[in-house]
Design an enzyme around this catalytic site. Structure first.
Site, short mmCIF file in Angstrom:
data_model
loop_
_atom_site.label_atom_id
_atom_site.label_comp_id
_atom_site.label_asym_id
_atom_site.label_seq_id
_atom_site.Cartn_x
_atom_site.Cartn_y
_atom_site.Cartn_z
N CYS A 269 53.84 42.98 40.44
CA CYS A 269 53.90 41.62 39.87
C CYS A 269 52.70 41.37 38.96
O CYS A 269 52.82 41.21 37.76
CB CYS A 269 53.87 40.58 40.98
SG CYS A 269 55.20 40.72 42.14
N1 SAJ Z 1 43.49 41.64 44.27
C1 SAJ Z 1 42.12 41.71 44.01
N2 SAJ Z 1 41.35 40.61 44.26
C2 SAJ Z 1 41.89 39.45 44.75
C3 SAJ Z 1 43.29 39.39 44.99
C4 SAJ Z 1 44.06 40.50 44.74
O1 SAJ Z 1 41.61 42.74 43.59
O2 SAJ Z 1 41.15 38.49 44.97
C5 SAJ Z 1 44.32 42.80 43.97
C6 SAJ Z 1 45.08 43.31 45.16
O3 SAJ Z 1 44.32 44.24 45.89
C7 SAJ Z 1 46.30 43.95 44.51
C8 SAJ Z 1 46.52 43.10 43.27
O4 SAJ Z 1 45.29 42.41 43.03
O5 SAJ Z 1 46.01 45.27 44.13
C9 SAJ Z 1 47.63 42.08 43.44
O6 SAJ Z 1 47.38 41.42 44.64
P1 SAJ Z 1 48.14 40.04 45.06
O7 SAJ Z 1 47.39 39.47 46.23
O8 SAJ Z 1 48.34 39.18 43.90
O9 SAJ Z 1 49.49 40.56 45.68
P2 SAJ Z 1 50.90 40.83 45.01
O10 SAJ Z 1 50.85 41.74 43.86
O11 SAJ Z 1 51.78 41.21 46.16
O12 SAJ Z 1 51.30 39.41 44.46
C10 SAJ Z 1 52.27 38.67 45.12
C11 SAJ Z 1 52.74 37.66 44.10
N3 SAJ Z 1 53.93 37.06 44.58
C12 SAJ Z 1 54.93 36.87 43.69
O13 SAJ Z 1 54.86 37.25 42.54
C13 SAJ Z 1 56.12 36.20 44.19
C14 SAJ Z 1 51.70 36.59 43.88
O14 SAJ Z 1 52.26 35.50 43.12
C15 SAJ Z 1 51.21 36.04 45.19
O15 SAJ Z 1 50.24 35.02 44.94
C16 SAJ Z 1 50.59 37.19 45.96
O16 SAJ Z 1 51.67 38.08 46.27
C17 SAJ Z 1 49.94 36.71 47.23
O17 SAJ Z 1 49.30 35.62 47.16
O18 SAJ Z 1 49.99 37.44 48.21
#
Ligand code: SAJ
Length: 430
Positions: A269
């Site tokens: 995403c």
């Molecule tokens: N990450 C960081 N630092 C942070 C947060 C995340 O490095 O502070 C990294 C994570 O390790 C990962 C990437 O970014 O590699 C994405 O992480 P994510 O927490 O955004 O997780 P995703 O990719 O599963 O995003 C999903 C998304 N959901 C949808 O698109 C419906 C996002 O909108 C959500 O906010 C997110 O999950 C969530 O909050 O868990």
């Protein structure tokens, strides 16, 4: 058919694409009382669903089996059954091409099938994340070419999927559902369908607004992660503990939201969605600078991690070449098994290219063969820990005992602040 069919669940509803978005939605519709036909192009997936076996972690087989046995959910590869439907949700992938241009081929394939088999009155809903304008510029003409008139004898809307795989709190049923139609009648019918199966519906004035909502949500994350990654690079140059800075900033009870640095940006995403927006912006002559810059910073992080690994080994008169490097956690985020776009893959490839003797341990990822890396999961034995010249933590998994790793390891490079507050000469941090 009238809108009442979506209020008394007498409608027959369809879902195209039975993955982490489509299958949970199909089950929610079936549990709400609808007769649901799920469509997918993968035979095995369809066969498994019809046996009541779920291939999606967030959908228990018990829940799936119950609606299949009740005759309220059937899966098929036969798209001609669209002719039996009163509504159809499109939940297919929207990846990026290598050129970072949107790949809407899966959407087009689904809409072609709908155009071929649709009956008058069909409500069509796109859920796949895409650029603003996809629904009205791409899908609407394809459906109007059948001679139907939108808002009268077919209805078209967009509703962003907000599924967060593995999230135990927020599920398809209780995450507010934003929906915008081509016409008010389209919005009204779409809201009626979702409202009859999900807890909260948020209607907006158009498909473009709904498309943009999702892109704002995920661009917000990508840009803020990029900001905090750049701060980590700055703090590294100024010998400041970025983790301590963020934790202290997070004590501000308003106007701040903590994000954390890491080895890079993974998942299907966050690294992808913002480039759908910047691509569309370019089509209208606008340069989405924050998106591009965040992308540059986030995709630089794996290189930065590799440089820090080399530095840490150098400090003990070793080089990457010939050193045993154990990577802990290769999934793109904690406690899941998904390695798509995982920065750990880039880091492992770079370390291998430098002659590192790399192994990895991830309890959720049995092998990296699918990523073109000839490595299988290394059990986290005492010997494996002791043999490593450097242990690199790239993903935090709750089941891993990091205290044991620190105790037996020699150098531990922690890119996720797993060892928060632990003082040891063995520890390196971002
Ligand atoms: N990450 C960081 N630092 C942070 C947060 C995340 O490095 O502070 C990294 C994570 O390790 C990962 C990437 O970014 O590699 C994405 O992480 P994510 O927490 O955004 O997780 P995703 O990719 O599963 O995003 C999903 C998304 N959901 C949808 O698109 C419906 C996002 O909108 C959500 O906010 C997110 O999950 C969530 O909050 O868990």
């Amino acid at each position: 058919m009238s809108i009442e069919q979506f209020k008394d669940q007498s409608a027959r509803v369809g879902v195209i694409g039975l993955g982490y978005v489509g299958l949970p939605l199909a089950v929610e519709f079936a549990e709400a009382g609808y007769h649901v036909i799920g469509f997918d192009v993968v035979d095995d997936k369809v066969a498994g669903i019809n046996r009541g076996e779920s291939h999606i972690k967030d959908v228990p087989s018990s829940a799936l089996d119950a609606v299949v046995k009740a005759g309220r959910l059937e899966a098929t590869t036969d798209f001609s059954k669209i002719s039996e439907l009163n509504s159809v949700n499109i939940c297919v992938p929207t990846p990026l091409r290598k050129t970072k241009d949107p790949d809407v081929s899966y959407i087009v394939a689904a809409v072609e099938e709908i155009a071929k088999h649709m009956k008058p009155g069909l409500l069509v809903l796109l859920e796949s994340t895409t650029y603003p304008g996809t629904t009205d510029e791409l899908i609407l003409p394809m459906l109007e070419a059948t001679g139907h008139t939108v808002g009268e004898d077919f209805f078209l809307a967009f509703s962003p999927e907000r599924v967060d795989p593995g999230n135990p709190t927020y599920t398809t049923k209780n995450i507010p559902k934003v929906v915008g139609g081509i016409t008010p009648a389209c919005t009204e019918r779409a809201a009626a369908l979702y409202g009859s199966a999900l807890e909260t519906v948020v209607s907006v004035s158009s498909t473009r607004v709904a498309e943009m909502v999702k892109l704002l949500e995920n661009t917000f994350r990508s840009v803020n992660i990029g900001l905090v990654n750049e701060l980590a690079l700055m703090c590294d140059s100024m010998d400041i503990d970025v983790w301590e800075v963020i934790d202290a900033a997070a004590t501000k009870p308003f106007g701040f939201m903590p994000f954390y640095p890491g080895p890079g940006l993974g998942g299907h995403c966050i690294p992808i969605d913002p480039f759908y927006l910047s691509w569309k912006a370019r089509q209208v002559g606008f340069e989405a600078r924050f998106i591009e810059l965040a992308g540059q910073v986030n995709s630089f992080m794996p290189q930065h991690v590799v440089a820090k690994v080399a530095e840490a080994l150098n400090d003990v008169e070793k080089s990457v070449k010939g050193s045993n490097i154990l990577v802990l956690g290769v999934a793109y985020k904690n406690d899941i098994d998904d390695v798509r776009e995982s920065p750990a893959i880039d880091i492992i490839n770079e370390l291998l290219d430098l002659g590192g003797k790399v192994t990895y341990h991830d309890p959720y990822v049995a092998s990296l063969a699918g990523e073109g890396i000839a490595l299988d999961n290394q059990e986290l034995t005492d010997d494996a820990i002791k043999k490593a010249d450097l242990i690199l933590i790239t993903t935090r998994h709750g089941v891993t005992d990091y205290d044991r790793v620190l105790e037996m390891g020699s150098i531990v490079f922690d890119t996720r602040n797993v060892l928060k507050g632990v003082q040891s000469p063995k520890i390196r941090r971002l």
